[in-house]
Design a protein around this motif. Structure first.
Motif, PDB file in Angstrom:
ATOM      1  N   UNK A 195       0.973  -1.132  -0.124  1.00 31.60           N
ATOM      2  CA  UNK A 195      -0.129  -0.232  -0.054  1.00 31.60           C
ATOM      3  C   UNK A 195       0.922   1.214   0.168  1.00 31.60           C
ATOM      4  N   UNK A 196       1.814   1.427   0.903  1.00 28.55           N
ATOM      5  CA  UNK A 196       2.859   2.342   0.554  1.00 28.55           C
ATOM      6  C   UNK A 196       3.264   2.715  -0.573  1.00 28.55           C
ATOM      7  N   UNK A 197       3.825   1.742  -1.245  1.00 30.68           N
ATOM      8  CA  UNK A 197       4.375   1.914  -2.670  1.00 30.68           C
ATOM      9  C   UNK A 197       3.334   2.330  -3.615  1.00 30.68           C
ATOM     10  N   UNK A 198       2.286   1.681  -3.650  1.00 26.32           N
ATOM     11  CA  UNK A 198       1.280   2.379  -4.471  1.00 26.32           C
ATOM     12  C   UNK A 198       0.622   3.839  -4.329  1.00 26.32           C
ATOM     13  N   UNK A 199       0.658   3.964  -2.965  1.00 27.32           N
ATOM     14  CA  UNK A 199       0.389   5.512  -2.563  1.00 27.32           C
ATOM     15  C   UNK A 199       1.212   6.430  -3.059  1.00 27.32           C
ATOM     16  N   UNK A 228       6.059   3.946  12.549  1.00 26.25           N
ATOM     17  CA  UNK A 228       6.615   4.569  11.615  1.00 26.25           C
ATOM     18  C   UNK A 228       6.178   4.609  10.247  1.00 26.25           C
ATOM     19  N   UNK A 229       5.752   3.268   9.769  1.00 31.23           N
ATOM     20  CA  UNK A 229       5.332   3.044   8.325  1.00 31.23           C
ATOM     21  C   UNK A 229       3.800   3.599   8.433  1.00 31.23           C
ATOM     22  N   UNK A 230       3.097   3.391   9.430  1.00 34.29           N
ATOM     23  CA  UNK A 230       1.517   3.957   9.241  1.00 34.29           C
ATOM     24  C   UNK A 230       1.657   5.313   9.188  1.00 34.29           C
ATOM     25  N   UNK A 231       2.323   5.959   9.970  1.00 37.62           N
ATOM     26  CA  UNK A 231       2.527   7.590  10.034  1.00 37.62           C
ATOM     27  C   UNK A 231       2.929   7.933   8.551  1.00 37.62           C
ATOM     28  N   UNK A 232       4.038   7.493   7.944  1.00 34.06           N
ATOM     29  CA  UNK A 232       4.253   7.945   6.542  1.00 34.06           C
ATOM     30  C   UNK A 232       2.902   7.725   5.708  1.00 34.06           C
ATOM     31  N   UNK A 233       2.501   6.578   5.842  1.00 36.03           N
ATOM     32  CA  UNK A 233       1.354   6.128   4.772  1.00 36.03           C
ATOM     33  C   UNK A 233       0.262   6.886   5.012  1.00 36.03           C
ATOM     34  N   UNK A 275      -1.199   9.639   2.007  1.00 32.16           N
ATOM     35  CA  UNK A 275      -2.344   9.300   1.468  1.00 32.16           C
ATOM     36  C   UNK A 275      -3.384  10.324   1.778  1.00 32.16           C
ATOM     37  N   UNK A 276      -3.338  11.067   2.863  1.00 33.16           N
ATOM     38  CA  UNK A 276      -4.359  12.166   3.243  1.00 33.16           C
ATOM     39  C   UNK A 276      -3.980  13.321   2.314  1.00 33.16           C
TER      40      UNK A 276
END
Length: 344
Positions: free
Chosen positions: A22-26, A299-304, A308-309
């Motif tokens: 998901x991070x890569x796609x976003x 860390x990953x969710x904060x960046x994601x 996305x937002x």
């Protein structure tokens, strides 16, 4: 004699792989999509080191620094929220509740007010304002607010709950002071301040990345060293001290780290709410009982979530883009309500 089957622990491969994908796609969507309608071939050419000058300017000077700034700020808010929730043992603690965001807001408001009336008292233009100083000024203001809370906490020997209440009270006073200054300032001069207050990645440049990067690197580098202290700070002071922890010293270090991360992020992009509050809970949900994995997920969710937002705000608002602070507020409220239902 029969042997019992080994206990199967829930695998984290699936959520880790899903989050990474998901991070890569976003990230790719944020690079390829925007207000400027660039063909995908032009964007790909720029990423490969070619492309037209116009495409290079849009991708390399506008979109990429904006995305990287958002990634770093998201990491700061999320990790700061995790640390504050841990040391206060309050699931609702985050940089805004602890007064850090309000301290940064007041500092930026005072700075811009003096910049207008001292350097150009008769002008309503915003271009002359020294906006390049805002990240540093906001960081200083946020750290000072955290310092006030720290001083009161140890001066009055406050417990975790009272530290949180103290942060809310200090934050309310600082916020009221900032709003009072804004109300009496004059509408023609506050557009840039209101944009900053809404939490925005608009017009963020590589200078903002360079400002945030030292805080990010230093913060993430010191966290493994503080891991044992952070684990023990989840317990009451007598319990933590029984394990040999220097409670006041380690609490001071972790509080300073969380204030520095949160204040630098607020200074660079404004107070983006709900990220520091919601992300740690999502990370704990994904990590389960494996506390060592909470930080990587945070860390990953904060960046994601910030990436996305910001992407949603750009796509939904088009030329009149929706600030990311508004997006996180709209989507963060339902999550917060669900969270409150689970908290006794």
């Amino acid at each position: 004699m029969t042997m019992s089957a080994p206990v199967q622990r829930p695998s984290l491969i699936a959520p880790l792989f899903a989050l990474l994908a998901l991070m890569v796609l976003v990230f790719l969507a944020a690079v390829f999509l925007g207000v400027a309608d660039l063909p995908a071939t032009d964007v790909a050419a720029v990423m490969a080191g070619h492309g037209s000058d116009q495409a290079k300017s849009i991708i390399l000077d506008i979109r990429l620094p904006r995305i990287v700034t958002g990634i770093l700020a998201g990491i700061h808010f999320a990790v700061a929220g995790l640390l504050l929730q841990t040391i206060t043992r309050n699931p609702l603690a985050d940089p805004s509740i602890m007064g850090i965001s309000q301290g940064a807001t007041l500092a930026v408001t005072i700075f811009l007010l003096f910049a207008v009336y001292i350097y150009d008292p008769g002008s309503n233009t915003l271009a002359v304002l020294p906006v390049a100083w805002l990240p540093a000024i906001g960081t200083v203001g946020g750290i000072m607010a955290g310092g006030i809370i720290y001083f009161l906490a140890f001066r009055l020997d406050l417990g975790p709950l009272r530290i949180t209440l103290c942060g809310i009270a200090i934050g309310a006073v600082l916020h009221a002071a900032a709003i009072g200054l804004i109300a009496g300032w004059g509408s023609a001069r506050i557009e840039i301040l209101l944009e900053w207050l809404s939490g925005s990645l608009y017009a963020r440049s590589w200078n903002h990345v360079l400002f945030l990067l030292p805080f990010t690197v230093a913060g993430l580098a010191v966290l493994p060293i503080l891991r044992r202290s952070i684990d023990l700070l989840r317990f009451d002071p007598p319990v933590a001290r029984s394990f040999g922890l220097s409670y006041r010293k380690q609490l001071s270090v972790v509080l300073l780290l969380s204030c520095a991360l949160a204040a630098s992020a607020v200074g660079a992009v404004g107070p983006i709410i709900f990220v520091g509050l919601v992300v740690p809970h999502l990370a704990r949900f994904l990590a389960g009982k494996r506390f060592a994995l909470v930080l990587p997920f945070t860390v990953a969710l904060g960046a994601f979530i910030v990436t996305l937002g910001d992407l949603l705000g750009r796509l939904l608002g088009q030329a009149e883009e929706i600030p990311i602070g508004v997006v996180t507020a709209v989507f963060g409220v339902p999550v917060l309500i669900a969270l409150l239902r689970k908290i006794p």
